[in-house]
Design a protein around this motif. Structure first.
Motif, short mmCIF file in Angstrom:
data_model
loop_
_atom_site.label_atom_id
_atom_site.label_comp_id
_atom_site.label_asym_id
_atom_site.label_seq_id
_atom_site.Cartn_x
_atom_site.Cartn_y
_atom_site.Cartn_z
N SER A 1 54.23 38.70 36.29
CA SER A 1 54.52 39.68 37.34
C SER A 1 55.97 40.11 37.23
O SER A 1 56.86 39.28 37.03
N ARG B 1 57.36 41.81 39.77
CA ARG B 1 57.77 41.97 41.16
C ARG B 1 58.91 41.00 41.51
O ARG B 1 58.85 39.83 41.15
N SER C 1 57.83 37.95 43.48
CA SER C 1 56.58 37.46 42.91
C SER C 1 56.31 36.00 43.28
O SER C 1 57.16 35.13 43.09
N PHE C 2 55.10 35.74 43.77
CA PHE C 2 54.69 34.36 44.06
C PHE C 2 54.59 33.57 42.75
O PHE C 2 54.91 32.40 42.70
N ASN C 3 54.12 34.25 41.70
CA ASN C 3 53.95 33.56 40.42
C ASN C 3 55.28 33.13 39.83
O ASN C 3 55.41 32.02 39.31
N PRO D 1 49.71 36.69 37.79
CA PRO D 1 48.75 37.17 38.76
C PRO D 1 47.50 37.68 38.04
O PRO D 1 47.55 37.95 36.83
N GLU D 2 46.43 37.78 38.80
CA GLU D 2 45.20 38.37 38.28
C GLU D 2 45.22 39.83 38.70
O GLU D 2 45.36 40.13 39.88
N TYR D 3 45.15 40.74 37.74
CA TYR D 3 45.06 42.17 38.05
C TYR D 3 43.66 42.63 37.64
O TYR D 3 43.32 42.60 36.45
N ASN D 4 42.89 43.06 38.62
CA ASN D 4 41.52 43.51 38.35
C ASN D 4 40.76 42.52 37.45
O ASN D 4 40.21 42.89 36.42
N TYR D 5 40.80 41.27 37.89
CA TYR D 5 40.05 40.17 37.28
C TYR D 5 40.59 39.73 35.92
O TYR D 5 39.92 38.98 35.21
N GLY E 1 47.36 34.16 43.77
CA GLY E 1 46.77 35.49 43.95
C GLY E 1 45.87 35.52 45.17
O GLY E 1 46.09 34.76 46.13
N GLY E 2 44.85 36.35 45.10
CA GLY E 2 43.92 36.51 46.21
C GLY E 2 42.94 35.35 46.30
O GLY E 2 43.28 34.21 46.00
N PHE F 1 47.61 34.31 50.09
CA PHE F 1 47.47 35.15 51.30
C PHE F 1 46.81 34.43 52.47
O PHE F 1 46.81 34.93 53.58
N1 FMN Z 1 44.36 39.63 43.20
C1 FMN Z 1 43.29 38.91 42.81
O1 FMN Z 1 43.14 37.77 43.26
N2 FMN Z 1 42.35 39.42 41.95
C2 FMN Z 1 42.47 40.66 41.40
O2 FMN Z 1 41.63 41.06 40.62
C3 FMN Z 1 43.61 41.44 41.78
N3 FMN Z 1 43.81 42.66 41.24
C4 FMN Z 1 44.99 43.31 41.45
C5 FMN Z 1 45.28 44.48 40.74
C6 FMN Z 1 46.51 45.08 40.88
C7 FMN Z 1 46.81 46.32 40.06
C8 FMN Z 1 47.49 44.55 41.75
C9 FMN Z 1 48.85 45.18 41.89
C10 FMN Z 1 47.20 43.40 42.49
C11 FMN Z 1 45.96 42.77 42.35
N4 FMN Z 1 45.67 41.60 43.03
C12 FMN Z 1 44.54 40.87 42.70
C13 FMN Z 1 46.59 41.05 44.04
C14 FMN Z 1 47.60 40.11 43.41
O3 FMN Z 1 47.00 38.87 43.19
C15 FMN Z 1 48.77 39.95 44.34
O4 FMN Z 1 49.43 41.19 44.43
C16 FMN Z 1 49.74 38.88 43.88
O5 FMN Z 1 50.68 38.66 44.87
C17 FMN Z 1 50.45 39.28 42.62
O6 FMN Z 1 51.22 38.22 42.14
P1 FMN Z 1 52.81 38.22 42.29
O7 FMN Z 1 53.11 37.85 43.72
O8 FMN Z 1 53.25 37.15 41.34
O9 FMN Z 1 53.33 39.57 41.94
#
Ligand code: FMN
Length: 192
Positions: free
Chosen positions: A15, A17, A20-22, A85-89, A120-121, A154
């Motif tokens: 990440s 950001r 960023s949590f990560n 982080p996981e972005y769109n799986y 992540g989520g 979260f």
């Molecule tokens: N969180 C999930 O758990 N699964 C996902 O598939 C997922 N897709 C994401 C796609 C995008 C483009 C973004 C920006 C976020 C998504 N998230 C998803 C939420 C991230 O897990 C969340 O933003 C997380 O805080 C990102 O990690 P960071 O704090 O290290 O930046």
């Protein structure tokens, strides 16, 4: 100077950001290692200066300076700690980009021990972890199997502060166990 028993760990965050949590997880890994003298020297490696992967940027077997510097850091490390982080799986693009640059011949990942943590989520980034393990097959990374480490960032009560620092003692304890497993596998792979 690190004694032979101390291993060097490159900590790489997917990440970009600021809060960023990560990256917070990786800062926590640095702190745990400094405080507990667990035989690990963990250094955060920034992937943000890397250009997007483009083999036109390789000239006469040389990479752009930011890529050269990144590849050298990875080569010098005994093992790798990923937090993405996981972005769109799947694996976040900044991390995939870094892995792709490192994989260009000669592949700098080859033979190294690795561990993955994520925040992540709902699944805490777990689906991206399995994609990362799959990528590891081709680049010859050796991931610890257990313990698996995910955090739902979260779900209250929150485990991070506003700057992305990990503040939950139980989660820090789990992170400590990941580091111990990575330490063991690293020494094992190196025949130490
Ligand atoms: N969180 C999930 O758990 N699964 C996902 O598939 C997922 N897709 C994401 C796609 C995008 C483009 C973004 C920006 C976020 C998504 N998230 C998803 C939420 C991230 O897990 C969340 O933003 C997380 O805080 C990102 O990690 P960071 O704090 O290290 O930046």
């Amino acid at each position: 100077v690190a004694s032979p028993a101390v291993i060097k760990v490159a900590a790489i965050c997917g990440s970009l950001r600021k809060a960023s949590f990560n990256r917070g997880l990786l800062r926590s890994a640095v702190e745990i290692s400094e405080r507990s003298a667990n035989g690990m020297q963990v250094e955060l490696i920034d992937v943000s200066p890397l250009p997007m992967i483009n083999t036109d940027l390789e000239v006469d077997g040389r990479f752009p300076p930011a890529v050269e510097a990144f590849r050298r850091k990875v080569l010098e490390a005994d093992s790798i700690l990923f937090a993405s982080p996981e972005y769109n799986y799947s694996v976040a693009p900044p991390l995939k980009n870094a892995i792709d640059w490192g994989s260009r011949p000669p592949n700098v990942w080859a033979g190294k021990a690795a561990a993955i943590v994520s925040a992540g989520g709902g699944f805490g980034g777990g689906r991206a972890q399995y994609h990362l393990r799959q990528i590891g097959v081709f680049v010859d990374l050796h991931f610890i199997n257990k313990p698996e480490f995910v955090v739902n960032a979260f779900q209250p009560p929150t485990k991070f502060d506003g700057e992305g620092n990990l503040v939950d003692p139980e989660t820090k304890e789990r992170l400590k166990q990941v580091l111990q497993a990575l330490h063991r596998l690293t020494l094992q792979l190196q025949g130490r």
